[in-house]
Design an enzyme around this catalytic site. Structure first.
Site, PDB file in Angstrom:
ATOM      1  N   ASP A  19       0.827  -1.199   0.000  1.00 45.30           N
ATOM      2  CA  ASP A  19       0.000   0.000   0.000  1.00 45.30           C
ATOM      3  C   ASP A  19       0.866   1.257   0.000  1.00 45.30           C
ATOM      4  OD1 ASP A  19      -2.758   1.242   0.510  1.00 45.30           O
ATOM      5  OD2 ASP A  19      -1.603   2.044   2.180  1.00 45.30           O
TER       6      ASP A  19
ATOM      7  N   GLU B 254       1.523  -0.395  -5.012  1.00 48.77           N
ATOM      8  CA  GLU B 254       0.616   0.707  -5.329  1.00 48.77           C
ATOM      9  C   GLU B 254       1.491   1.943  -5.538  1.00 48.77           C
ATOM     10  OE1 GLU B 254      -3.392   2.907  -3.585  1.00 48.77           O
ATOM     11  OE2 GLU B 254      -1.781   2.370  -2.209  1.00 48.77           O
TER      12      GLU B 254
END
Length: 535
Positions: free
Chosen positions: A213, A263
């Site tokens: 993330d 990401e």
């Protein structure tokens, strides 16, 4: 019920996989308490095997106060009790693997929850303590330290809230997201060691990969300078120090044949490709394709740009139409502006769902024909639209931190419909689920779609099963009229998508393998329709 897909034994399975994103809280409720859980997910594994996916990506399932949908992690080595137990997670990983489905967990390295024991110890220890060195604590500016240490903006689009919170002892701490998500100090060796240990913990439990993330945000300029006066190099986005971190991570993953997907939101193609060098991340999400409008020229440019970005490092591209943060495809493609931009989200945007559904079906065939890996967000295979959540039921911090301007992300996180005749569309709850389902939600239920040859679910099942026919070769564009995309990969296989206003003549073919909608009465491909052809 179809046969389970065979386990792929090659180490490069991820290069062309179809990976299904599971937002556990909204997938299936096994104990009836209104929240999706591991028991519900385990019961639905046969459904996922029949869909034909190769891996599952689980959004965070760790112990969390859920101030940001689980991306505020209090304990990376424990499953949140609302979802189940660590033992159940291990069973899920093993049972999925028996069906040929690998598992990918979500790691959130930029920050932790303010309930994490490290941060609680830092609060108790006070200013200048070793415990606070694990985070970014600073004195304030101004005559009495009453001003934040710098001018950094929130990472929530549209938010005007500060990224610094002041404590009673006078210290401020950094949080690029909510105040309940304090940023870690990645210059501290203990932070690096802890996350490498977390990676080993999950790899040893059988996961095949890790999604990272906010992968470009971890490292910060140690001086924490104002962005307005020190814009380059950016003080907290895409810092060069990150690459040493991911090289260390790659060494851990290689010991387990594990893979990473990052990401990484970056506009600079060269900077983006650095994360995909052979000793760093295996793949990264493709946001240019995800946010691209339904326009032939722009889609072709996004595809070409994506492939060109990945070519120098020999890494496969990833393709995704929607995720847990983004407006659902059916809704987005049914609006005047078919692109996606967090800053443009607003309440009450007019939507033509019939048009959006037609385009979403065509986009499914387009994405699944492209070279690389495809990520499929749960419910996209059912053609779910974005739900409008009553204001008094919204939970997403994006809504609150934008003072109500941004409707937030809850609309794409509504619990899935499984059975039309059951309470709450068969989600499994005895009481209303954690987010309310729209009144027509049952019309999208799995049991209504599974035997319907024209349903979105059937289209996805057939497309995923036929996808290997496109082979592993590069994409070659074919001559096509304006507004039409046509390309081949394996010899004799063509994907054609008509985004023009008039029907398009198909090239000569021996078999129409799949189409997102019927051809017209002259055998032409209608507007907003895609077809897979064998010559």
């Amino acid at each position: 019920m179809g046969q389970p897909i065979p386990a792929r034994t090659d180490r490069d399975w991820w290069r062309s996989a179809v990976i299904y994103q599971v937002y556990i809280r909204s997938f299936a409720d096994g104990d009836g308490d209104g929240t999706g859980d591991l028991a519900g997910l385990r019961a639905k594994l046969p459904y996922l095997a029949e869909l034909g996916v190769h891996a599952l990506w689980f959004t965070p399932w760790y112990v969390s106060p859920l101030k940001d949908g689980g991306y505020d992690v209090a304990d990376y080595r424990a499953i949140d009790p609302a979802f189940g137990t660590l033992a159940e997670a291990e069973k899920l990983i093993a049972e999925a693997r028996e069906l040929g489905i690998r598992s990918i967990v979500d790691i959130v390295p930029n920050h932790v929850s303010d309930r994490h024991w490290w941060f609680r110890a830092a609060l108790a220890a006070g200013p200048g303590s070793p415990e606070r060195a694990l985070f970014h604590f600073r004195p304030g500016r101004g005559a009495h330290g009453e001003l934040p240490p710098n001018d950094w903006p929130s990472q929530f689009a549209g938010s005007t809230e500060p990224v610094w919170t002041r404590l009673a002892d006078g210290d401020w701490y950094l949080h690029l997201f909510t105040p309940e998500q304090p940023d870690l100090n990645w210059a501290h060796p203990a932070v690096r060691q802890e996350h490498e240990d977390i990676l080993r913990f999950w790899f040893e439990r059988g996961v095949a990969g890790v999604r990272i993330d906010s992968a470009a945000l971890l490292a910060k300029d140690p001086d924490l300078p104002d962005l307005a006066t020190h814009p380059e190099p950016h003080p907290f986005v895409d810092r060069d120090e990150l690459h040493d971190i991911y090289r260390s991570w790659r060494a851990v993953a290689d010991a387990y044949d594990g893979v990473f997907v990052g990401e990484v939101w970056l506009p600079d193609a060269e900077r983006f490709a650095r994360y995909l060098r052979p000793d760093e991340l295996h793949t990264a999400f493709n946001f240019s394709f995800l946010s691209c409008p339904w326009d032939a020229d722009r889609l072709r440019a996004a595809i070409d740009t994506t492939l060109a970005e990945h070519a120098p490092v020999g890494t496969p591209a990833t393709w995704v139409l929607c995720n847990h943060d983004v407006t659902r495809t059916v809704t987005r493609y049914g609006r005047a502006d078919t692109g996606f931009d967090f800053a443009a989200k607003a309440f009450g945007t007019p939507t033509d769902l019939a048009l959006g559904t037609r385009r979403a079906r065509a986009a499914a065939l387009l994405s699944l024909a492209l070279p690389g890996a495809v990520y499929l967000y749960q419910g996209e295979e059912l053609g779910l639209p974005e739900a409008e959540i009553p204001v008094d039921r919204i939970q997403d911090p994006m809504y609150f931190r934008s003072q109500g301007a941004d409707p937030g992300r809850d609309g794409c996180r509504v619990p899935l419909p499984w059975a039309a005749g059951m309470p709450y569309a068969g989600f499994g709850s005895r009481e209303e689920p954690w987010l309310p389902q729209p009144v027509d939600w049952a019309s999208y239920a799995v049991d209504l779609q599974q035997d319907d040859p024209d349903s979105m679910l059937t289209l996805y099942r057939r497309a995923i099963a036929a996808r290997p026919l496109f082979g592993d070769g590069p994409l070659t564009w074919l001559p096509a009229p304006e507004g039409v995309l046509a390309f081949t990969r394996a010899e004799g296989m063509t994907c054609m998508v008509n985004l023009a206003s008039a029907p398009a003549e198909l090239p000569e073919y021996s078999q129409l393998l799949l189409a997102s909608g019927p051809l017209d009465d002259k055998g032409r491909l209608p507007q907003d329709t895609a077809a897979w052809l064998r010559s």
